[in-house]
Design an enzyme around this catalytic site. Structure first.
Site, PDB file in Angstrom:
ATOM      1  N   HIS A   1       8.101  -5.819  14.632  1.00  0.00           N
ATOM      2  CA  HIS A   1       8.417  -7.123  14.050  1.00  0.00           C
ATOM      3  C   HIS A   1       9.904  -7.355  14.269  1.00  0.00           C
ATOM      4  O   HIS A   1      10.692  -6.401  14.243  1.00  0.00           O
ATOM      5  CB  HIS A   1       8.105  -7.063  12.550  1.00  0.00           C
ATOM      6  CG  HIS A   1       7.843  -8.383  11.902  1.00  0.00           C
ATOM      7  ND1 HIS A   1       7.782  -9.571  12.592  1.00  0.00           N
ATOM      8  CD2 HIS A   1       7.628  -8.710  10.603  1.00  0.00           C
ATOM      9  CE1 HIS A   1       7.520 -10.552  11.738  1.00  0.00           C
ATOM     10  NE2 HIS A   1       7.424 -10.055  10.526  1.00  0.00           N
TER      11      HIS A   1
ATOM     12  N   GLU B   1     -21.004 -25.825   5.623  1.00  0.00           N
ATOM     13  CA  GLU B   1     -20.399 -26.879   6.456  1.00  0.00           C
ATOM     14  C   GLU B   1     -18.881 -26.705   6.601  1.00  0.00           C
ATOM     15  O   GLU B   1     -18.259 -27.424   7.373  1.00  0.00           O
ATOM     16  CB  GLU B   1     -20.690 -28.271   5.861  1.00  0.00           C
ATOM     17  CG  GLU B   1     -22.118 -28.738   6.055  1.00  0.00           C
ATOM     18  CD  GLU B   1     -22.505 -29.004   7.520  1.00  0.00           C
ATOM     19  OE1 GLU B   1     -21.621 -29.025   8.402  1.00  0.00           O
ATOM     20  OE2 GLU B   1     -23.713 -29.170   7.781  1.00  0.00           O
TER      21      GLU B   1
HETATM   22  N1  LIG Z   1      -0.266  -5.460   9.081  1.00  0.00           N
HETATM   23  C1  LIG Z   1      -0.319  -5.677  10.391  1.00  0.00           C
HETATM   24  O1  LIG Z   1      -1.367  -5.534  10.990  1.00  0.00           O
HETATM   25  C2  LIG Z   1       0.891  -6.102  11.163  1.00  0.00           C
HETATM   26  C3  LIG Z   1       2.146  -5.643  10.807  1.00  0.00           C
HETATM   27  N2  LIG Z   1       3.207  -5.841  11.619  1.00  0.00           N
HETATM   28  C4  LIG Z   1       4.498  -5.282  11.269  1.00  0.00           C
HETATM   29  O2  LIG Z   1       4.386  -3.855  11.311  1.00  0.00           O
HETATM   30  C5  LIG Z   1       5.219  -3.253  10.322  1.00  0.00           C
HETATM   31  C6  LIG Z   1       4.362  -2.410   9.388  1.00  0.00           C
HETATM   32  O3  LIG Z   1       3.519  -3.281   8.663  1.00  0.00           O
HETATM   33  P1  LIG Z   1       2.203  -2.783   7.888  1.00  0.00           P
HETATM   34  O4  LIG Z   1       1.491  -1.792   8.712  1.00  0.00           O
HETATM   35  O5  LIG Z   1       1.495  -4.012   7.464  1.00  0.00           O
HETATM   36  O6  LIG Z   1       2.863  -2.067   6.630  1.00  0.00           O
HETATM   37  P2  LIG Z   1       2.225  -1.698   5.204  1.00  0.00           P
HETATM   38  O7  LIG Z   1       2.565  -2.735   4.211  1.00  0.00           O
HETATM   39  O8  LIG Z   1       0.793  -1.404   5.432  1.00  0.00           O
HETATM   40  O9  LIG Z   1       3.065  -0.399   4.789  1.00  0.00           O
HETATM   41  C7  LIG Z   1       3.337   0.663   5.679  1.00  0.00           C
HETATM   42  C8  LIG Z   1       3.791   1.924   5.000  1.00  0.00           C
HETATM   43  O10 LIG Z   1       4.977   1.756   4.241  1.00  0.00           O
HETATM   44  C9  LIG Z   1       4.992   2.803   3.289  1.00  0.00           C
HETATM   45  N3  LIG Z   1       5.953   2.482   2.223  1.00  0.00           N
HETATM   46  C10 LIG Z   1       5.971   1.388   1.431  1.00  0.00           C
HETATM   47  N4  LIG Z   1       7.022   1.447   0.580  1.00  0.00           N
HETATM   48  C11 LIG Z   1       7.674   2.607   0.861  1.00  0.00           C
HETATM   49  C12 LIG Z   1       8.848   3.233   0.347  1.00  0.00           C
HETATM   50  N5  LIG Z   1       9.560   2.653  -0.621  1.00  0.00           N
HETATM   51  N6  LIG Z   1       9.218   4.425   0.858  1.00  0.00           N
HETATM   52  C13 LIG Z   1       8.508   5.006   1.854  1.00  0.00           C
HETATM   53  N7  LIG Z   1       7.404   4.456   2.395  1.00  0.00           N
HETATM   54  C14 LIG Z   1       6.989   3.280   1.896  1.00  0.00           C
HETATM   55  C15 LIG Z   1       3.558   2.877   2.809  1.00  0.00           C
HETATM   56  O11 LIG Z   1       3.285   4.164   2.325  1.00  0.00           O
HETATM   57  C16 LIG Z   1       2.783   2.595   4.095  1.00  0.00           C
HETATM   58  O12 LIG Z   1       2.429   3.796   4.714  1.00  0.00           O
HETATM   59  C17 LIG Z   1       5.921  -4.417   9.635  1.00  0.00           C
HETATM   60  O13 LIG Z   1       7.140  -4.638  10.300  1.00  0.00           O
HETATM   61  C18 LIG Z   1       4.969  -5.588   9.860  1.00  0.00           C
HETATM   62  O14 LIG Z   1       5.587  -6.855   9.784  1.00  0.00           O
HETATM   63  C19 LIG Z   1       3.076  -6.476  12.826  1.00  0.00           C
HETATM   64  C20 LIG Z   1       1.857  -6.969  13.236  1.00  0.00           C
HETATM   65  C21 LIG Z   1       0.699  -6.901  12.377  1.00  0.00           C
HETATM   66 MG   LIG Z   2       3.374 -10.823  10.490  1.00  0.00          MG
END
Ligand SMILES: NC(=O)C1=CN([C@@H]2O[C@H](COP(=O)(O)OP(=O)(O)OC[C@H]3O[C@@H](n4cnc5c(N)ncnc54)[C@H](O)[C@@H]3O)[C@@H](O)[C@H]2O)C=CC1
Ligand SMILES: [Mg+2]
Ligand SMILES: CC(=O)[C@](C)(O)C(=O)O
Ligand SMILES: [Mg+2]
Length: 347
Positions: A123, A243
């Protein structure tokens, strides 16, 4: 890199044909790729990399998601580590923490960004909004991005089906002279079908607009407005839902996904075609100002700040789950749950 004509505009695109998996493996053969975070993108990208034969490890804090990583075959002390240890072992650090968590973990990550390593994001958020995130990488590392254009869940399921989600890629900083081959090799490695070129800023502006707009926010708003109108005029829930949503997702969306909007229109009645061609303009004109307002809110950083502020709250998960529960328990989506069960393939 191929130059391709998209409706009259030329863009750079990289495909698997010109950058095959074997070449990606060759480019990254001496690298240790650490996927940091195991939420939605983390599993999709790390498992695809592993199945594609790359040297990949996972860094995840203790808790439910750590256990999920173990269940997915990552071995503590061998391929699964604390965030800090994975960053230390890596030559490429893939930051797949939530955008808010990236801020909290940045001091740990930064400590291990020694010269020549690569810092990878999915991102443009962290870098583009650096005044708000405080994420400013040292000058002697590559800073690259592969942003899959869809959920990490789809990235994985499409990979397993032999398909590939498209991704955008960008280079913010090329310290080693290898940033291009690294970013493309990683893009192919995580399972991208093809890669189109962007910048960190254009990625995050379009991504935040898209998810707030047609992909997620606008679609729910539009569907609900029509559902409510039908219900207020005495139509039953099943009729209103069928619908509004069911026909769209089951019959008409696959048609325009496969062959374009004119093809979908052409496969509907002349009555429907006449009405759709007349009414697309009023709907366009009514929503265009809302999209402009949304884009301004993205470009000013307001949307980023709102996301940082809300996602940094200790109880954000509970509050979010409550909002999702309200959506799930709304009449429209309760009706949807019953309708889904009635699909013969679900019986
Ligand atoms: N969700 C998706 O499919 C997509 C996400 N992205 C980007 O990819 C990146 C990852 O996004 P997601 O996979 O959605 O993330 P997510 O919201 O699922 O979180 C990922 C991880 O962050 C960890 N985490 C959260 N708070 C924490 C903390 N304070 N300390 C340590 N670890 C912590 C969690 O344990 C989790 O493993 C972001 O930059 C997002 O914008 C890009 C395309 C699609
Ligand atoms: Mg996004
Ligand atoms: C899945 C995706 O690409 C989104 C909607 O932009 C996101 O999850 O941030
Ligand atoms: Mg997106």
């Amino acid at each position: 890199m191929a130059q391709m004509n998209f409706g009259g505009v030329t863009e750079n695109v990289v495909t698997r044909e010109e950058f095959p998996l074997e070449k990606a493996r060759e480019v990254l053969k001496n690298e240790t790729i650490a996927v940091i975070g195991y939420g939605v993108q983390g599993p999709g990208q790390s498992l695809n990399l592993r199945d594609n034969g790359f040297n990949v490890i996972v860094g995840q804090r203790q808790g439910k998601t750590f256990d999920k990583a173990v269940a997915d075959g990552w071995v503590p002390g061998e391929t699964l580590f604390s965030i800090e240890e994975a960053c230390e072992r890596a030559t490429i650090i893939q930051v797949l923490l939530s955008d808010a968590a990236q801020i909290a973990c940045w001091p740990t990550i930064k400590k291990h960004l020694t010269p020549g390593k690569a810092l990878y994001f999915s991102h443009g958020f962290a870098i583009t909004y650096k005044e708000r995130t405080g994420i400013v990488p040292p000058a002697d590392v590559d800073v690259i991005m592969v942003a899959p254009k869809g959920s990490g869940t789809s990235l994985r399921t499409m990979f397993l089906e032999g398909r590939g989600l498209n991704s955008s890629y960008a280079i913010f900083q090329d310290a080693t002279g290898r940033a291009f081959e690294r970013v493309i090799a990683l893009g192919i490695g995580v399972g991208s079908g093809y890669l189109f070129e962007t910048t960190f800023q254009r990625e995050v502006y379009s991504d935040l607009t898209g998810e707030r707009g047609t992909l997620m926010g606008a679609i729910q708003g539009l569907l609900l407005a029509q559902y409510e109108t039908l219900r207020e005029h005495g139509h039953t829930p099943s009729e209103a839902f069928n619908e509004t949503v069911e026909e769209l997702t089951q019959s008409l969306m696959p048609l325009f996904a496969a062959k374009g909007m004119d093809w979908m229109y052409a496969n509907c009645s002349t009555t429907a075609q006449r009405g759709a061609l007349d009414w697309m303009t009023p709907f366009h004109d009514a929503t265009k100002p809302v999209f402009e307002k949304l884009y301004q809110s993205v470009a000013s950083g307001e949307e980023a700040q709102r996301s940082i502020d809300s996602n940094s709250q200790p109880d954000y998960r509970e509050k979010l789950n409550e909002e999702l529960r309200q959506l799930r328990e709304s009449e429209m989506w309760q009706t949807g749950a019953v309708v889904r069960k009635l699909r013969p393939e679900n019986n």
